[in-house]
Every structure is written in structure tokens, then in C-alpha cells.
Motif scaffolding. Structure first.
Motif, PDB file in Angstrom:
ATOM      1  N   GLU A  82     -18.849 -18.289 -86.044  1.00 28.52           N
ATOM      2  CA  GLU A  82     -17.697 -17.727 -85.080  1.00 28.52           C
ATOM      3  C   GLU A  82     -16.297 -18.503 -86.039  1.00 28.52           C
ATOM      4  O   GLU A  82     -15.449 -17.652 -86.134  1.00 28.52           O
ATOM      5  N   LYS A  83     -16.433 -19.611 -86.226  1.00 30.03           N
ATOM      6  CA  LYS A  83     -15.362 -20.356 -86.945  1.00 30.03           C
ATOM      7  C   LYS A  83     -14.833 -19.597 -88.103  1.00 30.03           C
ATOM      8  O   LYS A  83     -13.742 -19.350 -88.375  1.00 30.03           O
ATOM      9  N   ARG A  84     -15.974 -19.283 -88.965  1.00 24.57           N
ATOM     10  CA  ARG A  84     -15.600 -18.416 -90.231  1.00 24.57           C
ATOM     11  C   ARG A  84     -15.025 -17.091 -89.992  1.00 24.57           C
ATOM     12  O   ARG A  84     -14.082 -16.655 -90.666  1.00 24.57           O
ATOM     13  N   ALA A  85     -15.374 -16.379 -89.202  1.00 30.56           N
ATOM     14  CA  ALA A  85     -14.922 -14.989 -88.736  1.00 30.56           C
ATOM     15  C   ALA A  85     -13.366 -15.269 -88.416  1.00 30.56           C
ATOM     16  O   ALA A  85     -12.564 -14.239 -88.684  1.00 30.56           O
ATOM     17  N   LEU A  86     -12.985 -16.397 -87.495  1.00 32.35           N
ATOM     18  CA  LEU A  86     -11.556 -16.617 -87.059  1.00 32.35           C
ATOM     19  C   LEU A  86     -11.080 -16.935 -88.310  1.00 32.35           C
ATOM     20  O   LEU A  86      -9.818 -16.258 -88.306  1.00 32.35           O
ATOM     21  N   GLN A  87     -11.576 -17.572 -89.226  1.00 29.92           N
ATOM     22  CA  GLN A  87     -10.797 -17.848 -90.521  1.00 29.92           C
ATOM     23  C   GLN A  87     -10.293 -16.705 -91.335  1.00 29.92           C
ATOM     24  O   GLN A  87      -9.453 -16.336 -91.792  1.00 29.92           O
ATOM     25  N   LEU A  88     -11.514 -15.849 -91.335  1.00 24.68           N
ATOM     26  CA  LEU A  88     -11.333 -14.333 -91.896  1.00 24.68           C
ATOM     27  C   LEU A  88     -10.260 -13.787 -91.561  1.00 24.68           C
ATOM     28  O   LEU A  88      -9.294 -13.183 -92.086  1.00 24.68           O
ATOM     29  N   CYS A  89     -10.371 -13.440 -90.093  1.00 23.60           N
ATOM     30  CA  CYS A  89      -9.259 -12.650 -89.615  1.00 23.60           C
ATOM     31  C   CYS A  89      -7.990 -13.234 -89.597  1.00 23.60           C
ATOM     32  O   CYS A  89      -6.852 -12.517 -90.137  1.00 23.60           O
ATOM     33  N   ALA A  90      -7.918 -14.634 -89.739  1.00 27.96           N
ATOM     34  CA  ALA A  90      -6.478 -15.185 -89.866  1.00 27.96           C
ATOM     35  C   ALA A  90      -6.039 -15.017 -91.450  1.00 27.96           C
ATOM     36  O   ALA A  90      -4.983 -14.635 -91.544  1.00 27.96           O
ATOM     37  N   SER A  91      -7.065 -14.871 -92.173  1.00 26.07           N
ATOM     38  CA  SER A  91      -6.531 -14.596 -93.649  1.00 26.07           C
ATOM     39  C   SER A  91      -6.241 -13.143 -93.918  1.00 26.07           C
ATOM     40  O   SER A  91      -5.370 -12.824 -94.421  1.00 26.07           O
ATOM     41  N   PHE A  92      -6.918 -12.219 -92.945  1.00 25.50           N
ATOM     42  CA  PHE A  92      -6.613 -10.762 -93.062  1.00 25.50           C
ATOM     43  C   PHE A  92      -5.065 -10.622 -92.589  1.00 25.50           C
ATOM     44  O   PHE A  92      -4.113  -9.954 -93.167  1.00 25.50           O
ATOM     45  N   ARG A 112     -11.895  -2.137 -92.780  1.00 28.26           N
ATOM     46  CA  ARG A 112     -12.772  -1.351 -92.130  1.00 28.26           C
ATOM     47  C   ARG A 112     -14.191  -1.419 -92.835  1.00 28.26           C
ATOM     48  O   ARG A 112     -15.267  -1.059 -92.092  1.00 28.26           O
ATOM     49  N   LYS A 113     -14.159  -1.679 -94.015  1.00 24.59           N
ATOM     50  CA  LYS A 113     -15.583  -1.971 -94.925  1.00 24.59           C
ATOM     51  C   LYS A 113     -16.213  -3.056 -93.965  1.00 24.59           C
ATOM     52  O   LYS A 113     -17.407  -3.212 -93.682  1.00 24.59           O
ATOM     53  N   VAL A 114     -15.383  -4.108 -93.935  1.00 26.56           N
ATOM     54  CA  VAL A 114     -16.088  -5.458 -93.133  1.00 26.56           C
ATOM     55  C   VAL A 114     -16.510  -5.033 -91.458  1.00 26.56           C
ATOM     56  O   VAL A 114     -17.776  -5.309 -91.198  1.00 26.56           O
ATOM     57  N   GLN A 115     -15.720  -4.100 -90.895  1.00 25.15           N
ATOM     58  CA  GLN A 115     -16.276  -3.615 -89.635  1.00 25.15           C
ATOM     59  C   GLN A 115     -17.447  -2.736 -89.783  1.00 25.15           C
ATOM     60  O   GLN A 115     -18.267  -3.032 -88.932  1.00 25.15           O
ATOM     61  N   GLN A 116     -17.650  -1.977 -90.716  1.00 22.84           N
ATOM     62  CA  GLN A 116     -18.753  -1.287 -90.918  1.00 22.84           C
ATOM     63  C   GLN A 116     -19.943  -2.114 -91.232  1.00 22.84           C
ATOM     64  O   GLN A 116     -21.046  -1.738 -90.394  1.00 22.84           O
ATOM     65  N   MET A 117     -19.723  -3.095 -92.013  1.00 24.79           N
ATOM     66  CA  MET A 117     -20.868  -4.166 -92.209  1.00 24.79           C
ATOM     67  C   MET A 117     -21.349  -4.712 -91.115  1.00 24.79           C
ATOM     68  O   MET A 117     -22.669  -4.955 -90.804  1.00 24.79           O
TER      69      MET A 117
END
Length: 126
Positions: A82-92, A112-117
Motif C-alpha cells: 500500500e505504501k509503494r502504491a501511494l508512492q507510485l500514485c504520487a509519482s504519476f 491505464r496499463k497499470v490499472q489493467q494489470m
């Protein structure tokens, strides 16, 4: 990278080591050089090959020691994900702020690719 100081920059200049890699072996890097076994290798250009070899050895030892540690609980792993997902969203989000009109569709496509994965993964683990 201010927290790492000159030792990091000297080591990185010779080896290309990343801050995360440096942190794993920082205890072996001191003012007089890299400590490997009973050897101390000075952080000077003339020793670049030896420094690279020493860093590789220390990284391998650190990886072996880490794999010997008990595995994190599922709860800890989920919190880390979850922490890494938040970091990824912040990077986007950060990238979106500086992307131009040509780069934005590319960024949206990547999101969208990440969402599909993630959607496929969710279906797999149900």
C-alpha cells in the motif's frame, strides 16, 4: 542525497552505486576507504576496478544476509504494498504536473496499463 554526504558521492563517482545500494553497505564505507574483510580500499580513481569489485561483493553479502532474515508477515507485506502504491500514485501525479500536451496521453496510457494489470491481478486472486 545530502543525508549520505561525501562518502556516497565519492563511491557513486567510482561505481555508479545508487543511494539505496549505498545504504545497504554504508557501514563498510569509511573515510579511509571501503572495508572488505581485512582490506581497506581507498576511494580514488586508481582503485576504481577494486572499488567496483568490493561494492559488488558487499552487495552480494548484504543480499544474502537479507534473504536469511525471516519473511515479513502478510500484514506487513500488504502495508508495504500500500505504501509503494501511494508512492507510485504520487509519482504519476508529480509527472502529470510537468508533462506537456504530447507527454500527457503517454502518461495516461501508462496509468491505464497499470490499472489493467491491477484489475487482472485482482481477478486472479479472488
Amino acid at each position: 542525497m545530502k543525508k549520505h554526504g561525501t562518502l556516497y558521492f565519492e563511491t557513486a563517482a567510482l561505481t555508479g552505486i545508487t543511494p539505496a545500494e549505498f545504504e545497504r553497505i554504508a557501514q563498510a564505507i569509511q573515510r579511509d576507504g571501503i572495508h572488505v574483510g581485512s582490506d581497506v580500499i581507498a576511494l580514488i580513481p586508481e582503485n576504481a576496478a577494486r572499488v567496483v569489485d568490493a561494492v559488488a561483493r558487499l552487495q552480494a553479502e548484504a543480499a544474502a544476509a537479507q534473504s536469511a532474515e525471516p519473511a515479513a508477515s502478510v500484514e506487513e507485506q500488504i502495508r508495504e504494498l500500500e505504501k509503494r502504491a501511494l508512492q507510485l500514485c504520487a509519482s504519476f501525479h508529480k509527472t502529470a504536473k510537468v508533462a506537456d500536451s504530447i507527454e500527457r496521453p503517454w502518461l495516461i496510457g501508462t496509468i491505464r496499463k497499470v490499472q489493467q494489470m491491477l484489475n487482472r491481478l485482482e481477478l486472479e486472486i479472488r
